[in-house]
Design a protein around this motif. Sequence first.
Motif, PDB file in Angstrom:
ATOM      1  N   ARG A 123       0.835  -1.204   0.000  1.00 41.36           N
ATOM      2  CA  ARG A 123       0.000   0.000   0.000  1.00 41.36           C
ATOM      3  C   ARG A 123       0.868   1.253   0.000  1.00 41.36           C
ATOM      4  NH1 ARG A 123      -4.206  -1.888   4.756  1.00 41.36           N
ATOM      5  NH2 ARG A 123      -5.656  -3.090   3.457  1.00 41.36           N
ATOM      6  N   GLY A 124       1.961   1.188   0.774  1.00 39.72           N
ATOM      7  CA  GLY A 124       2.885   2.320   0.830  1.00 39.72           C
ATOM      8  C   GLY A 124       3.527   2.591  -0.508  1.00 39.72           C
ATOM      9  N   ILE A 125       3.901   1.508  -1.215  1.00 43.03           N
ATOM     10  CA  ILE A 125       4.525   1.644  -2.539  1.00 43.03           C
ATOM     11  C   ILE A 125       3.536   2.257  -3.527  1.00 43.03           C
ATOM     12  CG2 ILE A 125       5.402   0.323  -4.515  1.00 43.03           C
ATOM     13  CD1 ILE A 125       6.565  -1.667  -2.362  1.00 43.03           C
ATOM     14  N   ILE A 126       2.277   1.780  -3.473  1.00 40.21           N
ATOM     15  CA  ILE A 126       1.238   2.309  -4.371  1.00 40.21           C
ATOM     16  C   ILE A 126       0.969   3.778  -4.063  1.00 40.21           C
ATOM     17  CG2 ILE A 126      -1.219   2.147  -4.985  1.00 40.21           C
ATOM     18  CD1 ILE A 126      -0.929  -0.924  -4.502  1.00 40.21           C
ATOM     19  N   TYR A 127       0.907   4.118  -2.772  1.00 31.01           N
ATOM     20  CA  TYR A 127       0.678   5.514  -2.373  1.00 31.01           C
ATOM     21  C   TYR A 127       1.812   6.404  -2.894  1.00 31.01           C
ATOM     22  CZ  TYR A 127       0.239   9.696   0.494  1.00 31.01           C
ATOM     23  OH  TYR A 127       0.132  11.000   0.914  1.00 31.01           O
ATOM     24  N   ASP A 128       3.060   5.959  -2.675  1.00 36.08           N
ATOM     25  CA  ASP A 128       4.218   6.742  -3.125  1.00 36.08           C
ATOM     26  C   ASP A 128       4.206   6.943  -4.638  1.00 36.08           C
ATOM     27  OD1 ASP A 128       5.093   6.923  -0.535  1.00 36.08           O
ATOM     28  OD2 ASP A 128       6.547   5.286  -0.702  1.00 36.08           O
ATOM     29  N   GLU A 129       3.741   5.911  -5.348  1.00 37.78           N
ATOM     30  CA  GLU A 129       3.688   5.998  -6.814  1.00 37.78           C
ATOM     31  C   GLU A 129       2.652   7.031  -7.259  1.00 37.78           C
ATOM     32  OE1 GLU A 129       2.070   3.409 -10.605  1.00 37.78           O
ATOM     33  OE2 GLU A 129       2.669   2.304  -8.802  1.00 37.78           O
ATOM     34  N   PHE A 130       1.451   6.969  -6.663  1.00 39.32           N
ATOM     35  CA  PHE A 130       0.360   7.816  -7.140  1.00 39.32           C
ATOM     36  C   PHE A 130       0.377   9.227  -6.558  1.00 39.32           C
ATOM     37  CE2 PHE A 130      -1.221   3.758  -8.628  1.00 39.32           C
ATOM     38  CZ  PHE A 130      -1.769   4.106  -9.860  1.00 39.32           C
ATOM     39  N   ILE A 131       0.975   9.411  -5.378  1.00 34.00           N
ATOM     40  CA  ILE A 131       1.053  10.766  -4.821  1.00 34.00           C
ATOM     41  C   ILE A 131       1.898  11.654  -5.734  1.00 34.00           C
ATOM     42  CG2 ILE A 131       3.081  10.405  -3.345  1.00 34.00           C
ATOM     43  CD1 ILE A 131      -0.044  12.464  -2.408  1.00 34.00           C
ATOM     44  N   ASN A 132       2.840  11.022  -6.453  1.00 34.30           N
ATOM     45  CA  ASN A 132       3.681  11.766  -7.395  1.00 34.30           C
ATOM     46  C   ASN A 132       3.014  11.946  -8.753  1.00 34.30           C
ATOM     47  OD1 ASN A 132       5.901  12.075  -5.615  1.00 34.30           O
ATOM     48  ND2 ASN A 132       6.512   9.965  -5.994  1.00 34.30           N
ATOM     49  N   ARG A 133       1.797  11.364  -8.878  1.00 37.99           N
ATOM     50  CA  ARG A 133       1.097  11.461 -10.169  1.00 37.99           C
ATOM     51  C   ARG A 133      -0.176  12.300 -10.079  1.00 37.99           C
ATOM     52  NH1 ARG A 133       0.595   5.624 -12.816  1.00 37.99           N
ATOM     53  NH2 ARG A 133      -0.093   6.892 -14.573  1.00 37.99           N
ATOM     54  N   GLU A 134      -0.328  13.016  -8.952  1.00 39.25           N
ATOM     55  CA  GLU A 134      -1.447  13.956  -8.857  1.00 39.25           C
ATOM     56  C   GLU A 134      -1.341  14.958 -10.003  1.00 39.25           C
ATOM     57  OE1 GLU A 134      -2.837  14.194  -4.177  1.00 39.25           O
ATOM     58  OE2 GLU A 134      -1.584  15.785  -4.985  1.00 39.25           O
ATOM     59  N   SER A 135      -2.486  15.333 -10.567  1.00 43.99           N
ATOM     60  CA  SER A 135      -2.564  16.266 -11.707  1.00 43.99           C
ATOM     61  C   SER A 135      -2.092  15.633 -13.014  1.00 43.99           C
ATOM     62  CB  SER A 135      -1.765  17.555 -11.443  1.00 43.99           C
ATOM     63  OG  SER A 135      -2.200  18.172 -10.261  1.00 43.99           O
ATOM     64  N   GLU A 136      -2.060  14.293 -13.049  1.00 43.28           N
ATOM     65  CA  GLU A 136      -1.719  13.585 -14.289  1.00 43.28           C
ATOM     66  C   GLU A 136      -2.919  12.774 -14.767  1.00 43.28           C
ATOM     67  OE1 GLU A 136       1.776  11.195 -14.204  1.00 43.28           O
ATOM     68  OE2 GLU A 136       3.099  12.841 -13.638  1.00 43.28           O
ATOM     69  N   ILE A 137      -2.817  12.313 -16.009  1.00 43.09           N
ATOM     70  CA  ILE A 137      -3.865  11.450 -16.574  1.00 43.09           C
ATOM     71  C   ILE A 137      -3.517   9.985 -16.323  1.00 43.09           C
ATOM     72  CG2 ILE A 137      -4.558  10.477 -18.804  1.00 43.09           C
ATOM     73  CD1 ILE A 137      -5.162  13.146 -19.828  1.00 43.09           C
ATOM     74  N   VAL A 138      -4.548   9.192 -15.994  1.00 45.20           N
ATOM     75  CA  VAL A 138      -4.371   7.739 -15.912  1.00 45.20           C
ATOM     76  C   VAL A 138      -5.449   7.082 -16.765  1.00 45.20           C
ATOM     77  CG1 VAL A 138      -3.217   7.487 -13.683  1.00 45.20           C
ATOM     78  CG2 VAL A 138      -5.689   7.751 -13.734  1.00 45.20           C
ATOM     79  N   THR A 139      -5.088   5.952 -17.347  1.00 44.36           N
ATOM     80  CA  THR A 139      -6.051   5.178 -18.124  1.00 44.36           C
ATOM     81  C   THR A 139      -6.419   3.943 -17.323  1.00 44.36           C
ATOM     82  OG1 THR A 139      -5.041   5.936 -20.181  1.00 44.36           O
ATOM     83  CG2 THR A 139      -6.473   4.011 -20.320  1.00 44.36           C
ATOM     84  N   GLY A 140      -7.711   3.693 -17.198  1.00 39.54           N
ATOM     85  CA  GLY A 140      -8.154   2.531 -16.432  1.00 39.54           C
ATOM     86  C   GLY A 140      -9.397   1.918 -17.037  1.00 39.54           C
ATOM     87  N   ILE A 141      -9.838   0.823 -16.405  1.00 40.34           N
ATOM     88  CA  ILE A 141     -11.017   0.087 -16.883  1.00 40.34           C
ATOM     89  C   ILE A 141     -12.102   0.144 -15.816  1.00 40.34           C
ATOM     90  CG2 ILE A 141     -11.891  -2.189 -17.553  1.00 40.34           C
ATOM     91  CD1 ILE A 141      -9.003  -2.736 -18.622  1.00 40.34           C
ATOM     92  N   VAL A 142     -13.312   0.499 -16.232  1.00 36.68           N
ATOM     93  CA  VAL A 142     -14.435   0.567 -15.289  1.00 36.68           C
ATOM     94  C   VAL A 142     -14.683  -0.827 -14.716  1.00 36.68           C
ATOM     95  CG1 VAL A 142     -16.902   1.031 -15.024  1.00 36.68           C
ATOM     96  CG2 VAL A 142     -15.493   2.526 -16.461  1.00 36.68           C
ATOM     97  N   GLN A 143     -14.525  -0.925 -13.391  1.00 37.12           N
ATOM     98  CA  GLN A 143     -14.642  -2.202 -12.704  1.00 37.12           C
ATOM     99  C   GLN A 143     -16.070  -2.445 -12.205  1.00 37.12           C
ATOM    100  OE1 GLN A 143     -11.742  -3.876 -12.638  1.00 37.12           O
ATOM    101  NE2 GLN A 143     -12.546  -5.721 -11.714  1.00 37.12           N
ATOM    102  N   ARG A 144     -16.608  -1.418 -11.529  1.00 39.11           N
ATOM    103  CA  ARG A 144     -17.969  -1.535 -10.979  1.00 39.11           C
ATOM    104  C   ARG A 144     -18.511  -0.142 -10.710  1.00 39.11           C
ATOM    105  NH1 ARG A 144     -17.120  -1.354  -5.172  1.00 39.11           N
ATOM    106  NH2 ARG A 144     -14.873  -1.321  -4.803  1.00 39.11           N
TER     107      ARG A 144
END
Length: 355
Positions: A123-144
Amino acid sequence: MNGDFIEALDQIEKEKGISKDILIDAIEAALISAYKRNYGTAQNVKVYINRECGEVRVFSVKNIVETVENELLEISLKDAKEIDSNYEIGDVVEKEVTPKNFGRIAAQTAKQVVVQRIREAERGIIYDEFINRESEIVTGIVQRISKGNVFINLGRTEAILTPSEQIPGEVYKHNDRIKTYIVEVKKTTKGPQILVSRTHPGLVKRLFELEVPEIHDGIVELKSIAREAGSRSKISVYSHDENVDPVGACVGHKGTRVQAIVDELKGEKIDIIKWSDDPEELIASALSPSKVLKVIVNESEKTALVVVPDYQLSLAIGKEGQNARLAAKLTNWKIDIKSESQYQEHSEDLIQEQE
């Protein structure tokens, strides 16, 4: 526990980057609670795990005092000297109290701690990854979709698209592939919470950066954006190279670049104008597609009176005032629009008043 367990911790340290010593310290702390819970004791205990073979030993811990008031926590000097003659008042006596069947409890507890720590680390690794990606675009798939919230799978985690950040009228279906803008990343007890948007003006900006190499390379600069999501956006652009047309670069050959963005935004109209230092020129361009006859600016109050042909008044103002509203947001000027005849009447009235 045994040597295989220690080897497993070594492997976790290599693969997950979690220190073996930190894991063992955490397991020892958890085993103290497990011991007290399973053996109903209020005494102070310490747990030691052998770093080489994995052997677990439990020791009761008692302070040496002159007068014993609590036998679970204290021991007299006399009794302590029977264990070791070197003991003095204030020393601490440790006596092994490892239960016979404690190995099974230890193994179970250790597994729980390790799994929990691995989860926390991930969770810490994921947080560190995405906190640096605020204000960026991400592509994802609608899950639910639940209670209006759209949950988007980003691979190792998911993002939440709340109703307020959804484009009005846009329908999201399971397995749809969509681009969103990361608004905020929060740290919670259940892991990072990633909040994304489809309405944020930053989404338009990032889409142009993806589609227009000149923007990505810094040749063309996107100066400002005004957006009413799902309906219309206006952007002003400027070229740092006189040989590059900023509007043409954003539109692309036969409109391919801007059309790709319009398609991603499900048909949202986009007006691209050339930015200018001259407020009159900028305001006239911002009211596109309307033709502008005259712009009279008041620099001190940052207001502008815009005159348009009579037949273009409704176009300049736009449906429900949208075109004028977006132009004001884009330029950061307060804009008053009048038709040519209205302006002439206004001018005549002023002349008569002066006479």
